[in-house]
Design an enzyme around this catalytic site. Structure first.
Site, PDB file in Angstrom:
ATOM      1  N   LYS A  42      46.777  20.453  18.975  1.00 16.05           N
ATOM      2  CA  LYS A  42      46.591  21.490  19.997  1.00 16.05           C
ATOM      3  C   LYS A  42      45.159  21.626  20.556  1.00 16.05           C
ATOM      4  CE  LYS A  42      50.818  24.018  19.807  1.00 16.05           C
ATOM      5  NZ  LYS A  42      51.712  23.980  18.651  1.00 16.05           N
ATOM      6  N   PHE A  78      57.557  25.771  11.678  1.00 17.57           N
ATOM      7  CA  PHE A  78      57.648  24.884  12.841  1.00 17.57           C
ATOM      8  C   PHE A  78      56.670  23.735  12.649  1.00 17.57           C
ATOM      9  CE2 PHE A  78      56.540  23.124  16.927  1.00 17.57           C
ATOM     10  CZ  PHE A  78      57.782  22.942  17.502  1.00 17.57           C
ATOM     11  N   ASP A 127      49.545  22.356   7.709  1.00 19.44           N
ATOM     12  CA  ASP A 127      49.713  22.157   9.149  1.00 19.44           C
ATOM     13  C   ASP A 127      48.882  23.223   9.861  1.00 19.44           C
ATOM     14  OD1 ASP A 127      50.495  22.271  11.789  1.00 19.44           O
ATOM     15  OD2 ASP A 127      52.641  21.979  11.401  1.00 19.44           O
TER      16      ASP A 127
END
Ligand SMILES: *Cc1c(COP(=O)(O)O)cnc(C)c1O
Length: 398
Positions: free
Chosen positions: A247, A131, A218
């Site tokens: 995040k 993702f 990532d």
């Protein structure tokens, strides 16, 4: 809740609860009911809700300067770049407002790096289960076919291999001269908290070195102390060429960053990339404060310690349950995988006043704030055990 949701696009099927305020790992709804947040806004609020020091910093910066534009020097952005480079081993940073933008930057950087090496149609290697975001390029990099459906044509220039499979990467290396980079999560988040074998990142690093590819990690979900180190690759002793972070970096204030090292750090030049909001004084001041607090309060160590404690307790209580296939995690990134789809657990946990998430259909995902207290950890384990026991007792799924 939400009598005006008719004015929102139907992009989310939302749970029937709205939170009014929070503190640490706790949230309260309008009726005053208290919930334990074991999801942390999907790994965003590492420092918990309504952190008083952050709140003060936000107010102070709002009274000073929110935004001025990247047409000018932004000292707080330079300071944040320096701090992030210090904790990550990178050389330079670029700031945007989200994870997807950070990954878009990394993908653009990889393509430009490829063109610089005379490769006209550069390709980025990505993995099954990945993702990376919802913009067109990051959606293409994402492995979820359902998320792709209806958005074709997707972006070209990606090649996919199974996750945690170095042989597959070697095969691509031997017959694809257009590949210029590997983009991968050190631990897959949305894909189900998939932790690769211990040699995976080292192996990828070696292949990238041999091929002249960029290793792009990532760490949008795994970064900022979540797994017990600033970044998950630090468990393996490797350093990527490009790193994406978002995040928890702003603890709820939108900010994302793409960092790079060595040759990769020199690829993006004036006019090649930009962002209006990215790296504004507010977001950077907040992120600087987040880094200071993570360091001062030794929250990486805390995450590692609490994580192994929670894993041990969940293993004791849940592993004997027939429907529990595995309990796994690193730091405060924890999964309980069942042998059947268990999406209903989310609303059943809500009835126990526990916020969790189910991803990859069968995996309960826990990403609590790193400031969760010892007592709250016990509450988390108790409430999750009750939820899963009820689910099993009611013969769900099968
Ligand atoms: C959340 C996430 C993203 C996307 O971040 P957004 O801020 O939602 O764009 C990308 N990669 C990983 C690993 C993520 O967990």
């Amino acid at each position: 809740m939400g009598q005006d949701t008719q004015y929102l696009m139907h992009t989310y099927s939302r749970l029937p609860v709205a939170f009014e305020r929070g503190s640490g790992a706790l949230l309260w709804d309008a009726a005053g009911d208290c919930y334990l947040d074991a999801l942390g806004g999907i790994a965003v609020v590492g420092l918990g809700h309504a952190h008083p020091e952050l709140a003060d910093v936000i107010a102070d910066q709002a009274h000073t300067l929110l935004h001025c534009s990247n047409l000018y020097d932004v000292p707080l952005q330079s300071q944040l770049g320096k701090r992030l480079c210090e904790v990550s081993g990178m050389d330079r940073s670029f700031f945007g407002n989200s994870g997807a933008e950070a990954n878009e930057t990394a993908i653009k950087l990889a393509r430009r790096y490829g063109h610089g090496r005379g490769i006209d149609i550069p390709e980025v290697l990505v993995t099954e289960g990945a993702f990376h975001g919802r913009t067109l390029a990051t959606l293409t990099a994402t492995a979820n076919r359902k998320a792709h459906a209806g958005f074709e044509p997707l972006v070209s220039g990606f090649k996919r291999v199974p996750f945690d499979d170095l042989n597959a990467v070697c095969r691509v290396a031997s017959d694809n001269p257009n590949v210029v980079a590997v983009l991968v999560e050190p631990i897959q988040g949305e894909g189900g908290i998939n932790i690769p074998d211990s040699g995976y990142l080292t192996g990828l690093r070696e292949i990238c070195d041999r091929q002249g590819w960029l290793l792009i990690l990532d760490e949008i979900q795994t970064g900022m102390c979540r797994t017990g180190k600033w970044f998950s690759y630090q468990h393996d002793g490797v350093v990527p060429d490009v790193l994406t972070v978002a995040k928890a970096l702003g603890n709820g204030v939108p900010i994302g960053a793409c960092l790079a090292r060595g040759e990769a750090a020199e690829v993006l030049l004036p006019g090649t990339h930009g962002s209006t909001f990215g790296g504004n004084p507010l977001a950077c001041r907040v992120a600087l404060t987040v880094i200071d607090i993570l360091e001062r309060d030794r929250l990486a160590d805390r995450a590692a310690e609490l994580g192994s404690r929670i894993l041990k307790m969940l293993e004791q209580r849940l592993a004997p349950r027939p429907m529990v296939r595995s309990v796994r995690g690193r730091g405060l990134m924890i999964a309980v995988e069942l042998d059947r789809p268990c999406g209903q657990l989310v609303s059943q946990a809500l009835e126990q006043h526990l916020l969790i998430n189910v991803t990859a259909e069968t995996v309960v995902r826990l990403l609590p704030p790193l400031v969760i207290s010892d007592e709250e950890v016990m509450m988390l384990v108790d409430r999750l055990t009750v939820t899963i026991d009820n689910f099993q007792a009611n013969g769900n799924g099968k």
